[in-house]
Design a protein around this motif. Structure first.
Motif, PDB file in Angstrom:
ATOM      1  N   GLU A 136       0.794  -1.134  -0.258  1.00  0.00           N
ATOM      2  CA  GLU A 136       0.014   0.007  -0.032  1.00  0.00           C
ATOM      3  C   GLU A 136       0.841   1.459   0.040  1.00  0.00           C
ATOM      4  O   GLU A 136       0.575   2.257  -0.593  1.00  0.00           O
ATOM      5  CB  GLU A 136      -0.969  -0.130   1.201  1.00  0.00           C
ATOM      6  CG  GLU A 136      -2.060  -0.930   1.244  1.00  0.00           C
ATOM      7  CD  GLU A 136      -2.893  -1.135   2.407  1.00  0.00           C
ATOM      8  OE1 GLU A 136      -2.625  -0.108   3.318  1.00  0.00           O
ATOM      9  OE2 GLU A 136      -3.527  -2.148   2.562  1.00  0.00           O
ATOM     10  N   ASN A 137       1.923   1.258   0.811  1.00  0.00           N
ATOM     11  CA  ASN A 137       2.622   2.385   0.741  1.00  0.00           C
ATOM     12  C   ASN A 137       3.509   2.444  -0.440  1.00  0.00           C
ATOM     13  O   ASN A 137       3.601   3.651  -1.029  1.00  0.00           O
ATOM     14  CB  ASN A 137       4.065   2.028   1.853  1.00  0.00           C
ATOM     15  CG  ASN A 137       4.840   3.357   1.826  1.00  0.00           C
ATOM     16  OD1 ASN A 137       5.802   3.103   1.353  1.00  0.00           O
ATOM     17  ND2 ASN A 137       4.834   4.334   2.829  1.00  0.00           N
ATOM     18  N   THR A 138       4.091   1.490  -0.906  1.00  0.00           N
ATOM     19  CA  THR A 138       4.697   1.395  -2.433  1.00  0.00           C
ATOM     20  C   THR A 138       3.561   2.050  -3.289  1.00  0.00           C
ATOM     21  O   THR A 138       4.015   3.081  -4.229  1.00  0.00           O
ATOM     22  CB  THR A 138       4.974   0.162  -2.993  1.00  0.00           C
ATOM     23  OG1 THR A 138       5.990  -0.191  -1.953  1.00  0.00           O
ATOM     24  CG2 THR A 138       5.677   0.146  -4.310  1.00  0.00           C
ATOM     25  N   ASN A 139       2.308   1.709  -3.385  1.00  0.00           N
ATOM     26  CA  ASN A 139       1.354   2.154  -4.450  1.00  0.00           C
ATOM     27  C   ASN A 139       1.250   3.498  -4.283  1.00  0.00           C
ATOM     28  O   ASN A 139       1.069   4.525  -5.020  1.00  0.00           O
ATOM     29  CB  ASN A 139      -0.001   1.419  -4.380  1.00  0.00           C
ATOM     30  CG  ASN A 139       0.096   0.128  -4.549  1.00  0.00           C
ATOM     31  OD1 ASN A 139       0.937  -0.327  -5.134  1.00  0.00           O
ATOM     32  ND2 ASN A 139      -0.874  -0.805  -4.185  1.00  0.00           N
ATOM     33  N   ALA A 140       1.186   4.114  -2.950  1.00  0.00           N
ATOM     34  CA  ALA A 140       0.976   5.671  -2.732  1.00  0.00           C
ATOM     35  C   ALA A 140       1.907   6.290  -3.095  1.00  0.00           C
ATOM     36  O   ALA A 140       2.049   7.262  -3.637  1.00  0.00           O
ATOM     37  CB  ALA A 140       0.581   5.749  -1.104  1.00  0.00           C
ATOM     38  N   THR A 141       3.248   6.026  -2.700  1.00  0.00           N
ATOM     39  CA  THR A 141       4.408   6.533  -2.971  1.00  0.00           C
ATOM     40  C   THR A 141       4.595   6.888  -4.685  1.00  0.00           C
ATOM     41  O   THR A 141       5.008   7.627  -5.024  1.00  0.00           O
ATOM     42  CB  THR A 141       5.783   5.778  -2.330  1.00  0.00           C
ATOM     43  OG1 THR A 141       5.570   5.773  -1.096  1.00  0.00           O
ATOM     44  CG2 THR A 141       7.176   6.413  -2.670  1.00  0.00           C
ATOM     45  N   LEU A 142       4.478   5.711  -5.278  1.00  0.00           N
ATOM     46  CA  LEU A 142       4.641   5.680  -6.833  1.00  0.00           C
ATOM     47  C   LEU A 142       3.573   6.623  -7.511  1.00  0.00           C
ATOM     48  O   LEU A 142       3.840   7.395  -8.436  1.00  0.00           O
ATOM     49  CB  LEU A 142       4.779   4.495  -7.325  1.00  0.00           C
ATOM     50  CG  LEU A 142       6.285   3.475  -7.147  1.00  0.00           C
ATOM     51  CD1 LEU A 142       5.885   2.037  -7.588  1.00  0.00           C
ATOM     52  CD2 LEU A 142       7.142   4.203  -7.437  1.00  0.00           C
ATOM     53  N   THR A 143       2.400   6.539  -7.107  1.00  0.00           N
ATOM     54  CA  THR A 143       1.172   7.037  -7.681  1.00  0.00           C
ATOM     55  C   THR A 143       1.370   8.691  -7.317  1.00  0.00           C
ATOM     56  O   THR A 143       1.108   9.551  -8.237  1.00  0.00           O
ATOM     57  CB  THR A 143      -0.048   6.691  -6.987  1.00  0.00           C
ATOM     58  OG1 THR A 143      -0.105   5.405  -7.244  1.00  0.00           O
ATOM     59  CG2 THR A 143      -1.237   7.364  -7.500  1.00  0.00           C
ATOM     60  N   SER A 144       1.714   9.070  -6.103  1.00  0.00           N
ATOM     61  CA  SER A 144       2.094  10.371  -5.815  1.00  0.00           C
ATOM     62  C   SER A 144       3.226  10.905  -6.644  1.00  0.00           C
ATOM     63  O   SER A 144       3.236  12.162  -6.757  1.00  0.00           O
ATOM     64  CB  SER A 144       2.397  10.729  -4.427  1.00  0.00           C
ATOM     65  OG  SER A 144       3.472  10.175  -4.023  1.00  0.00           O
ATOM     66  N   ALA A 145       4.224   9.969  -7.064  1.00  0.00           N
ATOM     67  CA  ALA A 145       5.451  10.591  -7.826  1.00  0.00           C
ATOM     68  C   ALA A 145       4.740  10.612  -9.518  1.00  0.00           C
ATOM     69  O   ALA A 145       5.659  10.656 -10.424  1.00  0.00           O
ATOM     70  CB  ALA A 145       6.504   9.778  -7.694  1.00  0.00           C
ATOM     71  N   GLY A 146       3.538  10.280  -9.825  1.00  0.00           N
ATOM     72  CA  GLY A 146       3.233  10.143 -11.265  1.00  0.00           C
ATOM     73  C   GLY A 146       3.142   8.720 -12.022  1.00  0.00           C
ATOM     74  O   GLY A 146       2.894   8.941 -13.101  1.00  0.00           O
ATOM     75  N   TRP A 147       3.552   8.019 -10.970  1.00  0.00           N
ATOM     76  CA  TRP A 147       3.555   6.497 -11.713  1.00  0.00           C
ATOM     77  C   TRP A 147       2.224   5.841 -11.535  1.00  0.00           C
ATOM     78  O   TRP A 147       1.299   6.217 -10.802  1.00  0.00           O
ATOM     79  CB  TRP A 147       4.579   5.538 -11.011  1.00  0.00           C
ATOM     80  CG  TRP A 147       5.805   6.229 -11.238  1.00  0.00           C
ATOM     81  CD1 TRP A 147       6.592   7.136 -10.807  1.00  0.00           C
ATOM     82  CD2 TRP A 147       6.744   5.286 -12.230  1.00  0.00           C
ATOM     83  NE1 TRP A 147       7.857   7.100 -11.470  1.00  0.00           N
ATOM     84  CE2 TRP A 147       8.236   6.000 -12.189  1.00  0.00           C
ATOM     85  CE3 TRP A 147       6.730   4.041 -12.756  1.00  0.00           C
ATOM     86  CZ2 TRP A 147       9.142   5.560 -12.880  1.00  0.00           C
ATOM     87  CZ3 TRP A 147       7.830   3.783 -13.532  1.00  0.00           C
ATOM     88  CH2 TRP A 147       9.107   4.316 -13.783  1.00  0.00           C
ATOM     89  N   THR A 148       1.806   5.084 -12.871  1.00  0.00           N
ATOM     90  CA  THR A 148       0.794   4.132 -12.553  1.00  0.00           C
ATOM     91  C   THR A 148       1.306   2.699 -12.133  1.00  0.00           C
ATOM     92  O   THR A 148       2.239   2.261 -12.848  1.00  0.00           O
ATOM     93  CB  THR A 148       0.117   3.899 -14.093  1.00  0.00           C
ATOM     94  OG1 THR A 148      -0.237   5.048 -14.655  1.00  0.00           O
ATOM     95  CG2 THR A 148      -0.932   2.909 -14.034  1.00  0.00           C
ATOM     96  N   VAL A 149       0.457   2.167 -11.207  1.00  0.00           N
ATOM     97  CA  VAL A 149       1.160   0.840 -10.509  1.00  0.00           C
ATOM     98  C   VAL A 149       0.099  -0.046 -10.922  1.00  0.00           C
ATOM     99  O   VAL A 149      -1.145   0.094 -10.843  1.00  0.00           O
ATOM    100  CB  VAL A 149       1.077   1.159  -9.034  1.00  0.00           C
ATOM    101  CG1 VAL A 149       1.561  -0.332  -8.430  1.00  0.00           C
ATOM    102  CG2 VAL A 149       2.002   2.105  -8.487  1.00  0.00           C
ATOM    103  N   VAL A 150       0.541  -1.326 -11.587  1.00  0.00           N
ATOM    104  CA  VAL A 150      -0.318  -2.392 -11.971  1.00  0.00           C
ATOM    105  C   VAL A 150       0.130  -3.578 -11.017  1.00  0.00           C
ATOM    106  O   VAL A 150       1.155  -4.000 -10.692  1.00  0.00           O
ATOM    107  CB  VAL A 150      -0.113  -2.936 -13.362  1.00  0.00           C
ATOM    108  CG1 VAL A 150      -0.778  -3.719 -13.702  1.00  0.00           C
ATOM    109  CG2 VAL A 150      -0.329  -1.628 -14.272  1.00  0.00           C
ATOM    110  N   ARG A 151      -0.865  -4.153 -10.313  1.00  0.00           N
ATOM    111  CA  ARG A 151      -0.490  -5.183  -9.400  1.00  0.00           C
ATOM    112  C   ARG A 151      -1.348  -6.537  -9.974  1.00  0.00           C
ATOM    113  O   ARG A 151      -2.545  -6.547 -10.376  1.00  0.00           O
ATOM    114  CB  ARG A 151      -1.497  -5.019  -7.972  1.00  0.00           C
ATOM    115  CG  ARG A 151      -0.426  -3.819  -7.269  1.00  0.00           C
ATOM    116  CD  ARG A 151       0.411  -4.540  -6.201  1.00  0.00           C
ATOM    117  NE  ARG A 151       1.182  -3.635  -5.461  1.00  0.00           N
ATOM    118  CZ  ARG A 151       2.421  -3.683  -4.939  1.00  0.00           C
ATOM    119  NH1 ARG A 151       2.865  -4.853  -5.056  1.00  0.00           N
ATOM    120  NH2 ARG A 151       3.077  -2.746  -4.530  1.00  0.00           N
ATOM    121  N   ILE A 152      -0.477  -7.467 -10.091  1.00  0.00           N
ATOM    122  CA  ILE A 152      -0.917  -8.763 -10.820  1.00  0.00           C
ATOM    123  C   ILE A 152      -0.736 -10.101  -9.814  1.00  0.00           C
ATOM    124  O   ILE A 152       0.325  -9.919  -9.127  1.00  0.00           O
ATOM    125  CB  ILE A 152      -0.350  -9.007 -12.209  1.00  0.00           C
ATOM    126  CG1 ILE A 152      -0.546  -7.827 -12.924  1.00  0.00           C
ATOM    127  CG2 ILE A 152      -0.787 -10.312 -12.684  1.00  0.00           C
ATOM    128  CD1 ILE A 152       0.410  -7.868 -13.992  1.00  0.00           C
TER     129      ILE A 152
END
Length: 146
Positions: free
Chosen positions: A103-119
């Motif tokens: 969850e922290n990784t998702n939030a960190t990357l998203t706030s930096a403009g990244w799209t996170v895909v979890r599979i």
């Protein structure tokens, strides 16, 4: 290290845990083959943001997409996660910590403009690669500021 001083509950568990790899697992290889067959080119096992100690399984830096392939046991899949019979408290804590870190990784990357895909590891690699390809194609068609 002898087995009597090991963190593992038995020699068999110790041997099994030591055999687990951090990368190039069968599900990862299947996903990468399927994505590559679709014409996708990506970095493997790379930090999306160098200063952040999080490693994605597949990274598309130009469109800022980070793909994580999560194991059902290790990340607490709602469909397939099983409760450990031995050292149940330890493993429950471990999985809960992994989920919090995800969850922290998702939030960190998203706030930096990244799209996170979890599979999830149980997902069909062709379907998952199709989802990744669609996301990458959509982002490539939109001009994103660097």
């Amino acid at each position: 290290m002898s087995d009597d001083k090991s963190w593992a509950s038995s020699a068999g568990v110790r041997k099994s845990m030591q055999a687990n790899t951090g990368r190039d697992t069968k599900p990862e290889l299947a996903l990468r083959r399927a994505a590559h067959a679709r014409g996708l080119r990506f970095f493997v096992n790379r930090r999306p943001i160098r200063a952040v100690r999080r490693t994605a399984d597949m990274v598309f830096p130009r469109v800022q997409v980070a793909v994580f392939l999560d194991g059902c046991f290790w990340h607490g899949c709602p469909q397939h996660h099983t409760v450990a019979k031995t050292n149940a408290e330890f493993w429950a804590r471990k999985v809960a910590d992994n989920r919090r870190r995800d969850e922290n990784t998702n939030a960190t990357l998203t706030s930096a403009g990244w799209t996170v895909v979890r599979i999830w590891e149980h997902e069909d690699p062709e379907d998952a690669a199709g989802r990744v390809a669609q996301i990458v194609a959509e982002l490539r068609s939109v001009e994103r500021p660097r």
